[in-house]
Scaffold this motif. Structure first.
Motif, short mmCIF file in Angstrom:
data_model
loop_
_atom_site.label_atom_id
_atom_site.label_comp_id
_atom_site.label_asym_id
_atom_site.label_seq_id
_atom_site.Cartn_x
_atom_site.Cartn_y
_atom_site.Cartn_z
N VAL A 19 0.88 -1.17 0.00
CA VAL A 19 0.00 0.00 0.00
C VAL A 19 0.91 1.22 0.00
N GLY A 20 0.81 2.06 -1.02
CA GLY A 20 1.66 3.26 -1.08
C GLY A 20 3.03 2.91 -1.65
N GLU A 21 4.02 3.73 -1.30
CA GLU A 21 5.36 3.61 -1.88
C GLU A 21 6.12 2.50 -1.14
N PRO A 22 6.48 1.42 -1.83
CA PRO A 22 7.00 0.24 -1.12
C PRO A 22 8.19 0.55 -0.20
N ALA A 23 9.22 1.24 -0.72
CA ALA A 23 10.41 1.45 0.11
C ALA A 23 10.05 2.22 1.38
N ALA A 24 9.19 3.23 1.23
CA ALA A 24 8.80 4.03 2.41
C ALA A 24 8.10 3.14 3.44
N ARG A 25 7.28 2.22 2.97
CA ARG A 25 6.56 1.34 3.89
C ARG A 25 7.49 0.36 4.59
N PHE A 26 8.59 -0.04 3.88
CA PHE A 26 9.55 -0.96 4.51
C PHE A 26 10.47 -0.21 5.47
N TRP A 27 10.70 1.07 5.20
CA TRP A 27 11.47 1.87 6.17
C TRP A 27 10.66 2.06 7.44
N GLU A 28 9.35 2.23 7.29
CA GLU A 28 8.51 2.36 8.48
C GLU A 28 8.58 1.10 9.34
N ASP A 29 8.48 -0.05 8.69
CA ASP A 29 8.45 -1.32 9.43
C ASP A 29 9.04 -2.40 8.53
N ALA A 30 10.28 -2.78 8.85
CA ALA A 30 11.01 -3.73 7.99
C ALA A 30 10.43 -5.14 8.06
N LEU A 31 9.62 -5.42 9.08
CA LEU A 31 9.00 -6.76 9.14
C LEU A 31 8.16 -7.02 7.90
N ARG A 32 7.61 -5.95 7.32
CA ARG A 32 6.73 -6.13 6.17
C ARG A 32 7.41 -6.88 5.02
N MET A 33 8.74 -6.76 4.92
CA MET A 33 9.46 -7.48 3.85
C MET A 33 9.39 -8.98 4.11
N VAL A 34 9.49 -9.36 5.38
CA VAL A 34 9.41 -10.78 5.73
C VAL A 34 7.97 -11.26 5.57
N ARG A 35 7.02 -10.40 5.92
CA ARG A 35 5.61 -10.75 5.71
C ARG A 35 5.34 -10.97 4.22
N ALA A 36 5.98 -10.18 3.38
CA ALA A 36 5.76 -10.32 1.94
C ALA A 36 6.16 -11.71 1.47
N VAL A 37 7.34 -12.18 1.86
CA VAL A 37 7.77 -13.50 1.38
C VAL A 37 6.92 -14.59 2.04
N ARG A 38 6.55 -14.38 3.29
CA ARG A 38 5.71 -15.38 3.97
C ARG A 38 4.35 -15.46 3.28
N LEU A 39 3.73 -14.31 3.05
CA LEU A 39 2.40 -14.32 2.42
C LEU A 39 2.49 -14.85 0.99
N ALA A 40 3.56 -14.50 0.27
CA ALA A 40 3.70 -14.99 -1.11
C ALA A 40 3.74 -16.51 -1.12
N ALA A 41 4.41 -17.10 -0.14
CA ALA A 41 4.51 -18.57 -0.09
C ALA A 41 3.18 -19.19 0.35
#
Ligand code: ATP
Ligand code: MG
Length: 463
Positions: free
Chosen positions: A166-188
């Protein structure tokens, strides 16, 4: 023209509808949000139906007597129809200062702002209605008709099986880096593709994942282990650079040659082994992920000689660092250490009993399941190495209820103290272990008088 959402029906369970009705009846907005809406659209069974409302937590405690305020983020736990549900006050997040979690959270009145703080568009869909306008005529039912609220085109992304920030990806990952791990978990778990700009932002910012607490990472890794094919998530982690940051011990498996499957390295073998473990065996899956983690450090030893012992220690440190539960850690470490057993059909009954004792009864089935997966991961049939034969002999031995642990010995510590005048202490434990060894080799010795005699002879040997 109606969008795709016009055709979508969401059917939360009756307990959830009852909570929504109560919120509306008290003049509040009520929506189901997040993973359950996404799963309902996908036709997957949704588990936790999370609710969102404009009612502040203190109001919620008044509307739902017996509810419990859970944390400072405005989540209230409510029981309804025998089920627990989380009701969260709309919030907007501000000032993400440390890549970890929202620094300051404000309650809001607007469902769209609440959706905007969520991680991925498919998780930013709500189904519900604002507070109903009270009717002057009390006979008129004021129950609103729920609709989908989808400000970020999440429904289209669900249909296309796409994860998009939602919104600008890099900005959202700077806010909360866990979201990157959630992305790979949800993708799987969902078998979705990560949208290229979102994926590029993960690759560029993977190092930030090192700032996230172990507990939050582990909770995502645990969910990943339940995916039909967890390798999908681990490959994404590896390709995007998250593996080097979070699980460097496993990243070291890449490029280590194995002569198992043509063209595949140790990391490929690990992922094949992992996927071959049934999804409802998370402890064995974790053991499969870590079973060869000692190989990169033992490449030159023979090669890989002792990798199970080295691997058990690496696995222990890794699982402790990630704060996996203690019991699961112990079991996984034991499986990693035990995974190289080599059965010979010449083993006698005592050999089978020693194998059972070494493996420990409550890990035997796990160890067989791990070996089956390891075989599949090596391009072999699951029951290679006469595994079926060993299984049957172990089952027969267990069914004949032979003594395999101290508690089933015909004498106990108390007897040795009373009959032989031994003091309690480690020496006593050592004698019991020696007696057990003898009984495993020859079960007919498991008789009180015989064991007391044996114990006495051991004492004189010691002197
Ligand atoms: P699952 O079905 O596995 O529970 P989920 O999407 O429901 O997946 P939860 O951890 O239960 O995951 O989170 C519930 C919702 O909260 C998500 O759907 C998302 O809207 C939001 N959310 C969770 N974690 C974050 C985060 N780190 N940043 C932004 N939003 C988040
Ligand atoms: Mg959820």
């Amino acid at each position: 023209m109606p969008g795709p959402e016009a055709r979508i029906e969401i059917h939360p369970p009756a307990s959830v509808i009852a909570l929504m009705d109560r919120l509306w009846a008290h003049g509040h907005a009520a929506y189901v949000v997040g993973g359950s809406v996404r799963d309902a659209i996908l036709g997957r069974p949704a588990e936790d139906w999370d609710l969102a409302t404009d009612a502040r937590p203190d109001r919620l405690l008044a509307v739902f007597p017996g509810a419990v305020y859970e944390n400072r983020f405005g989540t209230v736990a409510v029981r309804e129809g025998g089920e627990g549900h989380e009701v969260t006050t709309f919030r907007t997040d501000h000032d993400y200062a440390d890549f970890r979690r929202p620094h300051r959270v404000e309650f809001g009145d607007d469902v769209v702002l609440d959706l905007a703080r969520r991680d991925f568009t498919v998780n930013a869909i709500a189904w519900g209605a604002p507070a109903p306008v009270p009717s002057a005529d009390p006979a008129v039912e004021s129950r609103p008709a729920p609709v989908l609220v989808d400000p970020f085109d999440g429904v289209a992304d669900v249909h296309d099986r796409r994860l998009r920030a939602v919104g600008e990806p890099a900005a959202r990952f700077w806010e909360d880096a866990l979201r990157m791990v959630r992305a790979v978990r949800l993708a799987a778990v969902l078998e979705f593709q990560i949208d290229p700009p979102t994926y590029a932002a993960i690759r560029d910012n993977a190092a930030l994942a090192g700032h996230v607490s172990a507990e939050r990472i582990t909770s995502e890794l645990e969910k990943l282990l339940f995916a039909a094919h967890p390798s999908l998530g681990l490959r994404l982690m590896s390709d995007a650079g998250l593996l080097d940051v979070l699980l460097p011990e496993l990243a070291a498996e890449r490029g280590i040659a194995q002569n198992k499957i043509e063209g595949e390295d140790l990391w490929d073998h690990t992922l094949r082994t992992l996927d071959a473990v049934p999804a409802d065996r998370p402890v064995v899956r974790l053991a499969a992920l870590l079973h060869d983690v000692g190989k990169p450090t033992t490449v030159d030893d023979g090669p890989f000689r002792g990798h199970e012992t080295a691997g058990a220690e690496i696995a222990r440190r890794l699982l402790e660092r990630l704060r996996f539960p203690k019991l699961a850690t112990e079991r996984v470490v034991h499986l990693v250490r035990s995974h190289m057993f080599a059965y010979e059909p010449e083993w006698g009954a005592a050999g089978i009993r020693r194998f059972i004792q070494r493996t420990r009864i409550d890990s035997i089935d796990d160890l067989f399941t791990l070996r089956e997966a390891d075989n599949v991961g090596s391009g072999l049939p699951a029951d290679a190495d006469l595994l079926g034969d060993l299984r049957a002999r172990v089952a027969a031995e267990l069914a004949s209820s032979v003594v395999l642990d101290r508690s089933r010995l015909a004498v106990h510590g108390d007897d040795l103290i009373a009959e032989l005048g031994l003091p309690a202490g480690p020496h006593l434990g050592g004698i019991l272990d020696d007696l057990l060894e003898r009984v495993i080799a020859d079960p007919t010795l498991n008789d009180r008088a015989t064991l007391l005699l044996l114990a006495e002879s051991m004492l004189t040997e010691d002197r």
